[in-house]
Design a protein around this motif. Structure first.
Motif, PDB file in Angstrom:
ATOM      1  N   ARG A 200       0.853  -1.180   0.000  1.00 50.33           N
ATOM      2  CA  ARG A 200       0.000   0.000   0.000  1.00 50.33           C
ATOM      3  C   ARG A 200       0.890   1.233   0.000  1.00 50.33           C
ATOM      4  O   ARG A 200       1.906   1.282   0.714  1.00 50.33           O
ATOM      5  CB  ARG A 200      -0.925   0.035   1.221  1.00 50.33           C
ATOM      6  N   ALA A 201       0.509   2.232  -0.801  1.00 50.53           N
ATOM      7  CA  ALA A 201       1.245   3.495  -0.838  1.00 50.53           C
ATOM      8  C   ALA A 201       0.329   4.571  -1.400  1.00 50.53           C
ATOM      9  O   ALA A 201      -0.583   4.283  -2.189  1.00 50.53           O
ATOM     10  CB  ALA A 201       2.511   3.372  -1.685  1.00 50.53           C
ATOM     11  N   SER A 202       0.578   5.797  -0.997  1.00 55.07           N
ATOM     12  CA  SER A 202      -0.288   6.898  -1.431  1.00 55.07           C
ATOM     13  C   SER A 202       0.040   7.376  -2.839  1.00 55.07           C
ATOM     14  O   SER A 202      -0.747   8.122  -3.435  1.00 55.07           O
ATOM     15  CB  SER A 202      -0.150   8.075  -0.459  1.00 55.07           C
ATOM     16  N   ASP A 203       1.184   6.967  -3.390  1.00 50.60           N
ATOM     17  CA  ASP A 203       1.604   7.472  -4.698  1.00 50.60           C
ATOM     18  C   ASP A 203       1.338   6.479  -5.828  1.00 50.60           C
ATOM     19  O   ASP A 203       1.898   6.599  -6.916  1.00 50.60           O
ATOM     20  CB  ASP A 203       3.090   7.834  -4.675  1.00 50.60           C
ATOM     21  N   VAL A 204       0.472   5.490  -5.606  1.00 42.70           N
ATOM     22  CA  VAL A 204       0.200   4.475  -6.625  1.00 42.70           C
ATOM     23  C   VAL A 204      -0.550   5.099  -7.808  1.00 42.70           C
ATOM     24  O   VAL A 204      -1.532   5.820  -7.632  1.00 42.70           O
ATOM     25  CB  VAL A 204      -0.607   3.310  -6.026  1.00 42.70           C
ATOM     26  N   ASN A 205      -0.070   4.819  -9.020  1.00 43.38           N
ATOM     27  CA  ASN A 205      -0.732   5.230 -10.258  1.00 43.38           C
ATOM     28  C   ASN A 205      -0.769   4.050 -11.215  1.00 43.38           C
ATOM     29  O   ASN A 205       0.175   3.256 -11.272  1.00 43.38           O
ATOM     30  CB  ASN A 205       0.016   6.382 -10.944  1.00 43.38           C
ATOM     31  N   PHE A 206      -1.855   3.960 -11.994  1.00 41.34           N
ATOM     32  CA  PHE A 206      -1.979   2.930 -13.023  1.00 41.34           C
ATOM     33  C   PHE A 206      -2.221   3.585 -14.379  1.00 41.34           C
ATOM     34  O   PHE A 206      -2.866   4.634 -14.464  1.00 41.34           O
ATOM     35  CB  PHE A 206      -3.164   1.995 -12.733  1.00 41.34           C
ATOM     36  N   TRP A 207      -1.737   2.938 -15.428  1.00 39.01           N
ATOM     37  CA  TRP A 207      -2.111   3.349 -16.781  1.00 39.01           C
ATOM     38  C   TRP A 207      -1.823   2.210 -17.768  1.00 39.01           C
ATOM     39  O   TRP A 207      -1.153   1.238 -17.462  1.00 39.01           O
ATOM     40  CB  TRP A 207      -1.395   4.632 -17.203  1.00 39.01           C
ATOM     41  N   GLY A 208      -2.383   2.357 -18.979  1.00 37.92           N
ATOM     42  CA  GLY A 208      -2.060   1.439 -20.062  1.00 37.92           C
ATOM     43  C   GLY A 208      -2.592   0.029 -19.888  1.00 37.92           C
ATOM     44  O   GLY A 208      -1.840  -0.947 -19.983  1.00 37.92           O
ATOM     45  N   VAL A 209      -3.900  -0.135 -19.693  1.00 37.10           N
ATOM     46  CA  VAL A 209      -4.488  -1.470 -19.561  1.00 37.10           C
ATOM     47  C   VAL A 209      -4.474  -2.188 -20.904  1.00 37.10           C
ATOM     48  O   VAL A 209      -4.687  -1.586 -21.960  1.00 37.10           O
ATOM     49  CB  VAL A 209      -5.933  -1.370 -19.037  1.00 37.10           C
TER      50      VAL A 209
END
Length: 344
Positions: A200-209
């Motif tokens: 767990r972290a506050s800076d998690v980002n996702f992209w490019g599914v």
């Protein structure tokens, strides 16, 4: 010292008029030259004709993409036969900033609102480009994908900053199940397993599914702690698991054994840090492709051996192809185009 005579003043005036006339004539000549260049560009550019654009599978293989040529059809979805990409384009009236299609379903990320207040939305399309669903999005569109069956659609928007090249950006990636109507507003709500342990972290980002054929699993990029990771996601369990680092904008091959992606290469300029690579999922080893330029795009597999991707062009973007095995040379195959989907 005495001032100029009347005759001298007249000569000065005539010289000034000639100079000003020359400057004005030069400006007119340069403007006309620019206009002629634009006209030549239009004359030499892709031929366009209004008509129906279909996302249906079956029949003639074709490419559907965002048309980038100047004129009344800029940003509209267009179609050409896959075997004749340089031929006349059939252009629709539907404008998209990002687009993808599969299984008779399309996803079109659009700008909405007026000149003062600009917003964006995700519009789901059927095979005849009719709207099926619409959802507001929280930022600037950047990535879009449809699952092979057409059941799931995903999109990514920037909600802070404006480029993957820098570090001051934030993304939001959403997944919509068209069968149930359930929307996952952000993959950040999914459980993360990194290196075998919950994370767990506050800076998690996702992209490019990019989706698997089973309508359950997907791959994407996870960024946290200054590093990017390839993750495999499970929509049923609402979880993702990291596989390896330094993978951005993955694209799963038709046989689901390889992933094309952009990789940050040390020593390259900060504003152009990527090279296209292909990863073997069996051993997680990768090899570079023959494209030596920095590609800031989520590549598309046009078949099991070839990748298509966008690079800057005279009218915004051109599409290139390159073999997926690292051989050959890049080839421009579609000018003034972006966000392709191969259908049929």
């Amino acid at each position: 010292m005495t001032g100029p005579t009347a005759r001298g003043r007249l000569l000065i005036l005539l010289v000034a008029l000639l100079v000003l006339g020359g400057l004005a004539g030069g400006a007119v000549w340069r403007a006309a030259d620019r206009a002629a260049a634009r006209d030549r560009g239009r004359a030499d550019g892709p031929r366009e004709r209004p008509g129906p654009v279909s996302l249906a599978d079956g029949g003639e293989r074709r490419l559907v993409f965002r048309n980038m040529s100047w004129g009344p059809y800029r940003d509209t979805l267009a179609s050409v036969p896959a075997g004749a990409p340089g031929g006349p384009r059939t252009v629709s009236g539907l404008r998209c900033l990002r687009f993808h299609a599969a299984g008779g379903t399309g996803i079109c990320l659009q700008q909405a609102g007026g000149t003062v207040t600009v917003s964006h939305r995700a519009v789901v399309l059927d095979a005849r480009l009719r709207e099926v669903a619409r959802h507001p999005v929280a930022g600037i569109p950047t990535r879009a994908r449809v699952s092979p069956s057409g059941r799931f659609v995903a999109w990514t928007v920037f909600v802070g900053g404006d480029s993957y090249a820098g570090t001051a950006f934030s993304t939001r990636t959403s997944v919509l199940d068209l069968r149930s109507g359930r929307l996952e507003p952000t993959l950040e709500a999914f459980a993360v397993v990194r290196d075998g342990a919950p994370y767990r972290a506050s800076d998690v980002n996702f992209w490019g599914v990019t989706f698997s054929r089973d309508d359950r699993h997907f791959y994407a990029t996870l960024a946290t702690g200054g590093r990017t990771h390839l993750v495999r996601g499970d929509l049923a369990k609402r979880s993702v698991t990291t596989l390896r680092t330094n993978v951005e904008c993955p694209s799963l091959s038709p046989d689901e054994t390889r992933i094309a992606f952009k990789k940050r290469v040390p020593g390259l300029p900060a504003e152009a840090p990527w090279r296209l690579h292909v990863l073997d999922l069996a051993d997680l080893r990768d090899h570079p492709l023959a494209e030596a330029r920095s590609v800031d795009d989520q590549a598309v597999w046009t078949d099991g051996h070839t990748l298509a991707y966008a690079l800057p062009g005279d009218f915004g973007s051109d599409l290139y192809t390159v073999p997926a095995d690292g051989t050959g040379t890049p080839r421009r195959f579609l000018t003034s185009a972006l966000a392709p989907a191969r259908l049929g």
